[in-house]
Design a protein around this motif. Structure first.
Motif, short mmCIF file in Angstrom:
data_model
loop_
_atom_site.label_atom_id
_atom_site.label_comp_id
_atom_site.label_asym_id
_atom_site.label_seq_id
_atom_site.Cartn_x
_atom_site.Cartn_y
_atom_site.Cartn_z
N LEU A 1 43.26 43.64 29.77
CA LEU A 1 44.45 43.20 30.22
C LEU A 1 45.59 43.51 30.87
O LEU A 1 45.67 45.24 31.55
CB LEU A 1 45.52 42.70 28.80
CG LEU A 1 46.82 42.54 28.98
CD1 LEU A 1 46.98 40.75 29.52
CD2 LEU A 1 47.97 42.61 27.72
N LEU A 2 44.86 42.89 32.51
CA LEU A 2 46.05 43.17 33.55
C LEU A 2 47.47 42.94 33.81
O LEU A 2 47.22 41.79 34.16
CB LEU A 2 45.06 42.98 34.33
CG LEU A 2 43.39 43.57 34.40
CD1 LEU A 2 42.57 43.03 35.78
CD2 LEU A 2 42.99 44.95 34.39
N ALA A 3 48.57 43.29 33.44
CA ALA A 3 49.61 42.84 33.48
C ALA A 3 50.39 42.92 34.72
O ALA A 3 50.80 43.86 35.31
CB ALA A 3 50.55 43.24 31.96
N ARG A 4 49.72 41.82 35.49
CA ARG A 4 50.87 42.05 36.58
C ARG A 4 52.72 41.50 36.97
O ARG A 4 52.79 40.58 37.11
CB ARG A 4 50.19 40.93 37.36
CG ARG A 4 48.35 41.35 38.25
CD ARG A 4 48.01 40.84 38.95
NE ARG A 4 46.79 40.88 38.78
CZ ARG A 4 45.29 40.68 39.59
NH1 ARG A 4 45.79 38.89 39.75
NH2 ARG A 4 43.65 40.27 40.08
N ALA A 5 52.63 42.64 36.62
CA ALA A 5 54.58 42.48 36.56
C ALA A 5 54.80 42.30 37.64
O ALA A 5 54.55 42.97 38.73
CB ALA A 5 55.14 43.80 36.01
N GLY A 6 56.02 42.01 38.08
CA GLY A 6 57.03 41.92 39.03
C GLY A 6 58.27 42.75 39.24
O GLY A 6 57.92 44.49 38.40
N LEU A 7 59.20 42.56 39.95
CA LEU A 7 60.32 43.28 40.50
C LEU A 7 61.45 43.44 38.61
O LEU A 7 61.08 42.85 37.87
CB LEU A 7 61.76 42.63 40.84
CG LEU A 7 62.46 43.30 40.30
CD1 LEU A 7 62.85 45.06 41.34
CD2 LEU A 7 63.92 42.14 41.75
N GLY B 1 40.29 49.51 20.37
CA GLY B 1 40.49 48.13 20.68
C GLY B 1 40.54 47.52 21.05
O GLY B 1 39.95 46.60 21.70
N HIS B 2 41.68 47.94 21.94
CA HIS B 2 42.31 46.96 23.53
C HIS B 2 42.95 47.95 24.62
O HIS B 2 43.47 49.05 24.30
CB HIS B 2 43.04 45.65 22.79
CG HIS B 2 42.93 44.07 23.84
ND1 HIS B 2 41.82 44.53 24.29
CD2 HIS B 2 44.43 43.87 24.74
CE1 HIS B 2 42.59 42.90 25.57
NE2 HIS B 2 43.18 43.32 25.33
N TYR B 3 42.50 47.92 25.39
CA TYR B 3 43.09 48.34 26.67
C TYR B 3 44.23 47.34 27.57
O TYR B 3 43.44 46.26 27.93
CB TYR B 3 42.46 48.79 27.48
CG TYR B 3 42.68 50.41 28.44
CD1 TYR B 3 43.75 49.84 29.64
CD2 TYR B 3 42.26 51.36 27.86
CE1 TYR B 3 44.15 51.38 29.95
CE2 TYR B 3 42.20 52.46 29.00
CZ TYR B 3 43.05 52.51 29.57
OH TYR B 3 43.83 53.27 30.77
N ALA B 4 45.48 47.83 27.39
CA ALA B 4 45.95 47.07 28.84
C ALA B 4 46.57 48.02 29.71
O ALA B 4 46.87 49.18 29.23
CB ALA B 4 47.69 46.71 27.49
N TYR B 5 46.86 47.17 31.12
CA TYR B 5 47.33 47.69 31.67
C TYR B 5 48.56 47.20 32.65
O TYR B 5 48.44 45.89 33.11
CB TYR B 5 46.04 48.12 33.10
CG TYR B 5 46.48 48.75 34.06
CD1 TYR B 5 46.94 49.68 34.23
CD2 TYR B 5 46.43 48.60 35.78
CE1 TYR B 5 47.61 50.88 35.76
CE2 TYR B 5 47.10 48.98 36.84
CZ TYR B 5 47.02 50.25 36.62
OH TYR B 5 47.76 51.27 37.63
N VAL B 6 49.42 47.58 33.08
CA VAL B 6 50.15 47.09 33.34
C VAL B 6 50.14 47.53 35.11
O VAL B 6 50.52 48.85 36.07
CB VAL B 6 51.66 47.89 33.60
CG1 VAL B 6 52.93 47.13 34.28
CG2 VAL B 6 51.83 47.47 31.98
N SER B 7 50.24 46.92 35.94
CA SER B 7 49.90 46.21 37.14
C SER B 7 51.37 45.93 37.62
O SER B 7 52.15 46.23 37.21
CB SER B 7 48.06 45.80 37.85
OG SER B 7 48.24 45.31 38.57
#
Length: 327
Positions: free
Chosen positions: A146-152, A88-94
């Motif tokens: 979804l491109l989740a651009r995480a930090g530290l 249904g949906h693709y989320a990537y921890v960038s």
């Protein structure tokens, strides 16, 4: 919700799995089987870098995918191609590392990014690996991923060792080299807050890039280390030292003194990004004391030694070198 977890279940993947299970979701994880997944997770075995390594995913349907892959982007490309039409949906921890350096303080998701390709294999620099994976998903899903651009990222189960190093160092007591300024604003995310936001985001089918990290100044260097002292080492004495003296002594920020960066271009890049979009989409960040206390409780539960990712060098200042610097 039926969730497929790709990219490992050691740190971020573990937090996502545990949060999803707590919500009553059905969680499946693809991994190589070298380390156990959290209890309650259905495990499929496969190596994304090997020929035929995705065979276990040839059948099946899922409501959402969360992918934490950090290496060659071709693995994300191949996963996306195989799963398209069955999820249904693709989320990537960038990562916020995908932005082109240097980065203006307060920059948001529209900032320029590094060049990369979704077809890269082998050893790929971190920023290019994460950006290449983003490009693979954009090509396959037309902007709906979804491109989740995480930090530290900090918190229990951390396998790089930044916060665990500070906790263990402060637990030893005595004078501690504390990098100033004390009121230096930090920008990080507790892994559990990242996981909770990711699950809310995939349920809502959010798409496109989001900087997923706390607002700059959610905690300061002083607040972080004071919390470490309260949790792990009340006998420790923080010796606050000007950044100019630390740099002049040849100490490496970020690696020898984890988390800390002296004010300047690299600090602006990693600790001053805009997170307005994620906050508007429901991101909430717990107090730094909770992150520190829970990480210390986890460390004690496993004997004090945090696991170490094989692809990252150990961090922290050599004890003898610290003694000399304090003199």
């Amino acid at each position: 919700m039926r969730l497929l977890l790709l990219g490992g279940t050691e740190f971020v993947g573990r937090a996502v799995a545990e949060a999803a299970l707590a919500r009553g979701w059905e969680v499946t994880a693809l991994n190589r089987g070298t380390r156990p997944a959290p209890e309650g997770v259905r495990v499929l075995h496969g190596d994304r870098t090997a020929e035929g390594g995705l065979a276990a995913l040839a059948t099946g349907e899922w409501d959402a995918v969360v992918d934490t892959w950090s290496w060659a982007p071709a693995a994300v490309r191949d996963s996306a191609r195989l799963l398209n039409g069955r999820i249904g949906h693709y989320a990537y921890v960038s990562s916020r590392s995908v932005y082109d350096y240097p980065l203006t303080s307060g920059a948001g998701e529209a900032a320029a990014v590094v060049d990369s390709s979704p077809d890269l294999t082998g050893e790929v620099p971190y920023a290019e690996a994460k950006r290449g994976a983003e490009l693979a998903l954009e090509a396959e899903f037309g902007g709906s991923a979804l491109l989740a651009r995480a930090g530290l990222i900090l918190g229990p189960y951390e396998d790089i060792g930044r916060l665990p190093w500070w906790l263990n160092r402060i637990a030893r007591g005595g004078p501690v080299l504390a990098p100033g300024p004390r009121d230096l604003p930090l920008q990080y995310i507790d892994v559990r807050d990242l996981a909770g936001w990711l699950l809310d985001a995939v349920a809502a089918r959010l798409a496109g890039p989001y900087n997923v990290v706390s607002p700059s100044g959610h905690a300061t260097m002083g607040e972080l280390l004071d919390a470490c002292v309260r949790a792990a080492g009340p006998a420790a004495e923080l010796r606050w030292t000007d950044p100019e003296k630390i740099l002049a002594a040849g100490v490496a920020p970020w690696t020898e003194l984890p988390i800390w960066l002296a004010p300047g271009e690299l600090y602006d890049f990693l600790h001053t990004g805009s997170v307005e979009r994620a906050l508007a989409a429901g991101l909430r960040c717990r107090p730094v004391a909770e992150t520190v206390e829970d990480t210390w409780a986890w460390l004690r539960s496993i004997g004090g030694e945090a696991p170490q990712r094989a692809d990252r060098p150990p961090v922290g200042l050599d004890p003898e070198r610290e003694v000399e610097l304090l003199k």
